[in-house]
Design a protein around this motif. Structure first.
Motif, short mmCIF file in Angstrom:
data_model
loop_
_atom_site.label_atom_id
_atom_site.label_comp_id
_atom_site.label_asym_id
_atom_site.label_seq_id
_atom_site.Cartn_x
_atom_site.Cartn_y
_atom_site.Cartn_z
N ILE A 162 -3.51 11.34 -6.57
CA ILE A 162 -3.95 10.15 -7.27
C ILE A 162 -5.43 9.94 -6.97
N GLU A 163 -6.17 9.46 -7.97
CA GLU A 163 -7.56 9.11 -7.73
C GLU A 163 -7.60 7.72 -7.11
N TYR A 164 -8.17 7.62 -5.91
CA TYR A 164 -8.22 6.34 -5.20
C TYR A 164 -9.56 6.23 -4.49
N MET A 165 -10.26 5.15 -4.76
CA MET A 165 -11.56 4.87 -4.15
C MET A 165 -12.54 6.02 -4.37
N GLY A 166 -12.49 6.60 -5.59
CA GLY A 166 -13.45 7.63 -5.96
C GLY A 166 -13.14 9.02 -5.46
N THR A 167 -11.96 9.22 -4.90
CA THR A 167 -11.60 10.55 -4.42
C THR A 167 -10.12 10.78 -4.64
N ASN A 168 -9.67 12.02 -4.47
CA ASN A 168 -8.25 12.34 -4.62
C ASN A 168 -7.52 12.13 -3.30
N VAL A 169 -6.37 11.46 -3.38
CA VAL A 169 -5.47 11.33 -2.24
C VAL A 169 -4.19 12.08 -2.60
N TYR A 170 -3.76 12.98 -1.73
CA TYR A 170 -2.54 13.74 -1.98
C TYR A 170 -1.33 12.94 -1.51
N LEU A 171 -0.30 12.96 -2.33
CA LEU A 171 0.90 12.16 -2.08
C LEU A 171 2.10 13.07 -1.85
N LEU A 172 2.98 12.63 -0.99
CA LEU A 172 4.19 13.37 -0.65
C LEU A 172 5.41 12.68 -1.23
N PRO A 173 6.54 13.36 -1.33
CA PRO A 173 7.76 12.72 -1.84
C PRO A 173 8.08 11.45 -1.05
N GLY A 174 8.39 10.38 -1.79
CA GLY A 174 8.66 9.10 -1.16
C GLY A 174 7.49 8.14 -1.23
N SER A 175 6.30 8.65 -1.57
CA SER A 175 5.14 7.77 -1.74
C SER A 175 5.39 6.82 -2.91
N ARG A 176 4.77 5.64 -2.85
CA ARG A 176 5.04 4.60 -3.85
C ARG A 176 3.80 4.26 -4.66
N LEU A 177 4.00 4.15 -5.96
CA LEU A 177 2.97 3.67 -6.88
C LEU A 177 3.50 2.39 -7.51
N HIS A 178 2.80 1.30 -7.32
CA HIS A 178 3.34 -0.01 -7.71
C HIS A 178 3.06 -0.33 -9.17
N PHE A 179 3.73 0.47 -10.02
CA PHE A 179 3.76 0.26 -11.46
C PHE A 179 5.22 0.36 -11.89
N SER A 180 5.62 -0.42 -12.87
CA SER A 180 6.99 -0.35 -13.36
C SER A 180 7.03 0.39 -14.69
N ASP A 181 8.23 0.69 -15.15
CA ASP A 181 8.40 1.33 -16.46
C ASP A 181 8.04 0.38 -17.60
N LEU A 182 7.80 -0.90 -17.29
CA LEU A 182 7.51 -1.89 -18.33
C LEU A 182 6.02 -2.06 -18.59
N GLU A 183 5.17 -1.30 -17.86
CA GLU A 183 3.73 -1.42 -18.07
C GLU A 183 3.38 -1.09 -19.52
N LEU A 184 2.43 -1.84 -20.09
CA LEU A 184 2.06 -1.67 -21.48
C LEU A 184 1.12 -0.49 -21.71
N PHE A 185 0.53 0.03 -20.63
CA PHE A 185 -0.37 1.17 -20.77
C PHE A 185 0.24 2.38 -20.07
N ASN A 186 -0.30 3.56 -20.35
CA ASN A 186 0.14 4.77 -19.67
C ASN A 186 -0.51 4.80 -18.29
N TRP A 187 0.20 4.26 -17.31
CA TRP A 187 -0.41 4.10 -15.99
C TRP A 187 -0.79 5.44 -15.36
N GLN A 188 -0.09 6.52 -15.70
CA GLN A 188 -0.41 7.82 -15.10
C GLN A 188 -1.80 8.28 -15.49
#
Length: 268
Positions: A101-127
């Protein structure tokens, strides 16, 4: 003021969120202490106290019901409203072995179980909006048996590490709890997941527990079907169910009991 006979100052209404790949949590405020657990990107915590020199913070994670100490270098504070929102609303949970994920201007690598606080109801393509690469699932949607087994098999060959919660090192109980959490089910340090079932009625995705009577220690395995089980030895491995049972019994001289639990509905 610090507690009497203590070098820590209590804090009230203080909260934080993990904003790095893995955040180590120690038993005492020193890196020489035992690793209690690890937090993954997006997991939240309460901040309960700080050392007098403000180099260590004592925290508590509500999901796992586990607390410990983190370095001040790793703390990322959030307000109480965000904490409650992140804790109670749906979020996306990473399922791919490695994501970014791009965070604070750089890439942060995420492992299984990491959380992104967006729901399936978001009106934009959060990815696309946050520059995410990898695969996720909505935590609010419970995985079925096949999906839970697929999640579990991603941890095959993960080495044993006390306190570990990643594919690079996995604590036995914390590791199995993480698998069920990714699948949308609750397992913390207080309660085992699901309901008790007869051991001869296990189906894929059910949890098998090997209980040592006198020492009150438990070992865990996830039944995969076809008489196979995923379990922790010196690493996560798949074995024949009878082989696993024989292996554990040969290691222990005390009386042992096998039980099973299922997070699925009775007809599921």
């Amino acid at each position: 003021m610090p507690k009497e006979n203590s070098n820590e100052w209590p804090l009230n209404d203080a909260f934080g969120i993990c904003r790095q790949t893995i955040l180590p949590v120690y038993r005492k405020p020193t890196v020489d202490s035992a690793l209690v657990t690890q937090l993954l990107f997006g997991e939240c915590y309460q901040v309960l106290a700080v050392t007098e020199d403000r180099t260590w913070y004592r925290i508590f994670n509500e999901d796992s019901r586990i607390g410990g100490w983190i370095s001040s270098k790793s703390i990322k504070e959030i307000n109480s409203l965000d904490y409650q929102k992140f804790l109670n609303q749906d979020y996306q949970i990473v399922t791919s072995p490695i994501a970014a994920i791009e965070y604070m201007g750089t890439n942060v690598y995420l492992l299984p179980g990491s959380r992104l606080h967006f729901s399936d109801l978001e009106l934009f393509n959060w990815q696309d909006h946050i520059g995410f690469t990898g695969s996720v699932r909505s935590h609010a949607i419970k995985a079925d048996r096949d999906q839970l087994v697929d999640i579990a098999l991603k941890y095959v060959n993960a080495p044993w590490q006390p306190g570990g919660r990643s594919i690079f090192g996995l604590d036995e109980q914390l590791g199995f709890a993480l698998i069920y959490s990714i699948a949308g089910y609750t397992w913390n340090s207080v309660y085992l997941p699901g309901r008790i079932i007869p051991i001869n009625q296990v189906k894929p995705g059910d949890l098998i527990i090997f209980h040592q009577q006198s020492s009150h220690q438990d070992h865990f395995g996830i039944y995969l079907g076809m008489e196979e089980v995923l379990w922790m030895d010196n690493k996560m491995k798949v074995s024949d169910l009878n082989e696993w049972e024989t292996n554990l019994k040969n290691q222990k001289s005390e009386e042992v009991v096998f039980t099973a639990r299922s997070v699925f509905k009775k007809d599921g």
